[in-house]
Design an enzyme around this catalytic site. Structure first.
Site, short mmCIF file in Angstrom:
data_model
loop_
_atom_site.label_atom_id
_atom_site.label_comp_id
_atom_site.label_asym_id
_atom_site.label_seq_id
_atom_site.Cartn_x
_atom_site.Cartn_y
_atom_site.Cartn_z
N GLN A 1 -10.12 -2.74 2.72
CA GLN A 1 -9.80 -3.38 3.79
C GLN A 1 -9.57 -2.33 4.89
O GLN A 1 -9.02 -2.76 6.09
CB GLN A 1 -8.26 -3.80 3.54
N GLY B 1 5.04 -10.25 4.10
CA GLY B 1 5.62 -10.21 5.17
C GLY B 1 4.82 -10.98 6.52
O GLY B 1 3.50 -10.84 6.70
N LYS C 1 5.08 -9.82 9.28
CA LYS C 1 4.63 -8.82 9.85
C LYS C 1 3.00 -8.81 10.24
O LYS C 1 2.23 -8.62 11.02
CB LYS C 1 4.81 -7.66 9.31
N GLY D 1 10.99 -2.79 5.19
CA GLY D 1 10.07 -4.09 5.30
C GLY D 1 9.59 -4.27 3.87
O GLY D 1 9.64 -5.70 3.53
N HIS D 2 9.30 -3.30 3.18
CA HIS D 2 8.87 -3.86 1.65
C HIS D 2 10.07 -3.99 1.01
O HIS D 2 9.97 -5.09 0.06
CB HIS D 2 8.16 -2.41 0.92
N SER E 1 4.28 1.30 7.76
CA SER E 1 3.99 2.45 7.18
C SER E 1 3.14 3.63 8.13
O SER E 1 3.57 4.78 8.16
CB SER E 1 3.19 2.49 6.04
N MET F 1 0.68 -1.10 0.04
CA MET F 1 -0.11 0.02 0.00
C MET F 1 1.01 1.43 0.01
O MET F 1 0.44 2.31 0.33
CB MET F 1 -1.00 -0.05 1.29
P1 AMP Z 1 1.77 -2.84 3.68
O1 AMP Z 1 2.13 -1.85 2.40
O2 AMP Z 1 1.67 -2.45 4.89
O3 AMP Z 1 0.24 -3.49 3.22
O4 AMP Z 1 2.74 -4.05 3.46
C1 AMP Z 1 2.96 -4.64 2.19
C2 AMP Z 1 3.66 -5.95 2.62
O5 AMP Z 1 4.97 -5.86 3.38
C3 AMP Z 1 2.79 -7.13 3.37
O6 AMP Z 1 3.04 -8.47 2.74
C4 AMP Z 1 3.28 -6.83 4.72
O7 AMP Z 1 3.37 -7.81 5.54
C5 AMP Z 1 4.84 -6.51 4.35
N1 AMP Z 1 5.51 -5.75 5.41
C6 AMP Z 1 5.05 -4.55 6.00
N2 AMP Z 1 5.96 -4.27 7.15
C7 AMP Z 1 6.92 -5.12 7.22
C8 AMP Z 1 8.02 -5.62 7.91
N3 AMP Z 1 8.17 -4.80 9.03
N4 AMP Z 1 8.66 -6.68 7.78
C9 AMP Z 1 8.37 -7.66 6.69
N5 AMP Z 1 7.28 -7.21 5.94
C10 AMP Z 1 6.72 -6.16 6.02
#
Ligand code: AMP
Length: 284
Positions: A61, A150, A152, A36-37, A189, A30
Site C-alpha cells: 500500500q 478508524g 481517520k 487512535g489504535h 503514526s 501497521m
Molecule cells: P494504521 O496503523 O495507521 O494503518 O491504522 C490502523 C487503524 O487505526 C486504521 O483503521 C486507522 O483508521 C485507525 N486509526 C489511525 N489513526 C486513528 C485516529 N487518530 N483515530 C481513529 N482511528 C485511527
C-alpha cells in the site's frame, strides 16, 4: 496477551475462540501504536469481542519506497502497549506468509474501482489495491469476525466496506470516530516525524476542516477556504474536497445535506490526511 506469528496458528486460534462462543474483533494496524489504535480496541472490547490485533507494515500500500522506508516501526514498544489496551492476541505475521512473492509483485490483487481511484488513490496509485488486498487476506485468515477501522482513513473505510459487500466476506465492518490531540491534530503514526514547527503547520489540516464546517457551503467555497488555510501555513495541498460520503464523488454547488470534507497535505515531506462530517447548503 497471546502472541502469534504463523498464519495457521492465527486461523486455528480464531476458530477455537468462535467454537467457545466468542465473537472475534479484528483490529488491523501497521503498528507505531497510539490512542487512535487504542480506541479501536476499546470499541471491540465494549462489544465483548475476543480482540485480535494485527501489526503488519504492508509494503503493497506504499507507492513511494521512501515513505515505506521512513514509516515508523516500533515493535518493542507496541507489544506492551497492545497488552495495556486489552488486546487478547497480537498477530505479527511475517512477510513470507503475507506476501510470499515479495519483493516481486504479488500476482493476486483485490481492487475496488472508483472508490479506490479518487482522492488518496489519485495521488497514490495502487494504494487502495494494496489496502484491499491485505484487508481481504486478514479477513479470510481470521474468518467470521467484526473488523474495526478508524474514520481517520475515511476512504479506506469506504473501500473496505465495498470490498466486503462485493466479495461476501464474513466480516462486519465497524467504523470508529477520529481520535485527536487536544490541539485538534488527528493522531497518526506519521506524527512522530513532525518537529515542533512542522507540527504547528500540520494543525492547518484540522483548522481547514473547521473553516469548511463553519462556512457550510457551497462546496466550491469550502474547497477554496480549506486550500487557502493549508497554503497559508505552507502546507503543500494534496487535495481539499467536499464529497458525497457514500460515493466519494465531489459535490456540486447545488448540493444540500450531510457531506464529508477531506484534506491531504505534505508538511516537511510527511503526508498527512484528515476529514470531518460537514453540512452543505446552497450559496446565497
Ligand atoms: P494504521 O496503523 O495507521 O494503518 O491504522 C490502523 C487503524 O487505526 C486504521 O483503521 C486507522 O483508521 C485507525 N486509526 C489511525 N489513526 C486513528 C485516529 N487518530 N483515530 C481513529 N482511528 C485511527
Amino acid at each position: 496477551m497471546r502472541r502469534v506469528v504463523g498464519i495457521e496458528e492465527w486461523r486455528r486460534l480464531a476458530a477455537e475462540k468462535r467454537a467457545s462462543g466468542r465473537r472475534i474483533g479484528l483490529v488491523p494496524t501497521m503498528g507505531a501504536l497510539h490512542a487512535g489504535h487504542e480506541s479501536l480496541v476499546a470499541a471491540a472490547r465494549a462489544n465483548g469481542d475476543y480482540v485480535i490485533m494485527t501489526i503488519f507494515v504492508n509494503p503493497r500500500q506504499f507507492n513511494d519506497p521512501n515513505d515505506l522506508r521512513a514509516y515508523p516501526r516500533t515493535p518493542e514498544a507496541d507489544r506492551p502497549l497492545a497488552e495495556s489496551f486489552g488486546v487478547d492476541a497480537l498477530v505479527e505475521p511475517t512477510m513470507a506468509e503475507m506476501w510470499p512473492a515479495y519483493p516481486d509483485p504479488t500476482p493476486t490483487t483485490v481492487s475496488v474501482a472508483g472508490l479506490g481511484d479518487v482522492l488518496e488513490g489519485a495521488g497514490r496509485p495502487g494504494h487502495f489495491d494494496g489496502v484491499a488486498s491485505v484487508v481481504a487476506k486478514l479477513a479470510i485468515v481470521t474468518g467470521s469476525s467484526r473488523a474495526y477501522f478508524g474514520e481517520k482513513d475515511f476512504q479506506q473505510l469506504a473501500v473496505v466496506r465495498r470490498m466486503v459487500l462485493d466479495l461476501g466476506l464474513d466480516v462486519e465492518v465497524v467504523g470508529c470516530p477520529i481520535v485527536r490531540d487536544d490541539d485538534g491534530l488527528a493522531l497518526s503514526s506519521r506524527n512522530v516525524r513532525l518537529d515542533a514547527s512542522a507540527r504547528a503547520r500540520a494543525l492547518s489540516l484540522s483548522r481547514a476542516l473547521a473553516a469548511a464546517a463553519d462556512l457550510g457551503g457551497p462546496p466550491s467555497a469550502m474547497r477554496e477556504a480549506m486550500a487557502a488555510t493549508m497554503t497559508a501555513a505552507q502546507v503543500v495541498v494534496g487535495y481539499a474536497e467536499v464529497v458525497d460520503p457514500a460515493t466519494l464523488r465531489p459535490l456540486e454547488d447545488d448540493a444540500t445535506g450531510p457531506a464529508r470534507a477531506l484534506v491531504a497535505g505534505v508538511v516537511d515531506g510527511v503526508r498527512l490526511i484528515d476529514n470531518r462530517e460537514v453540512e452543505v447548503r446552497k450559496g446565497p
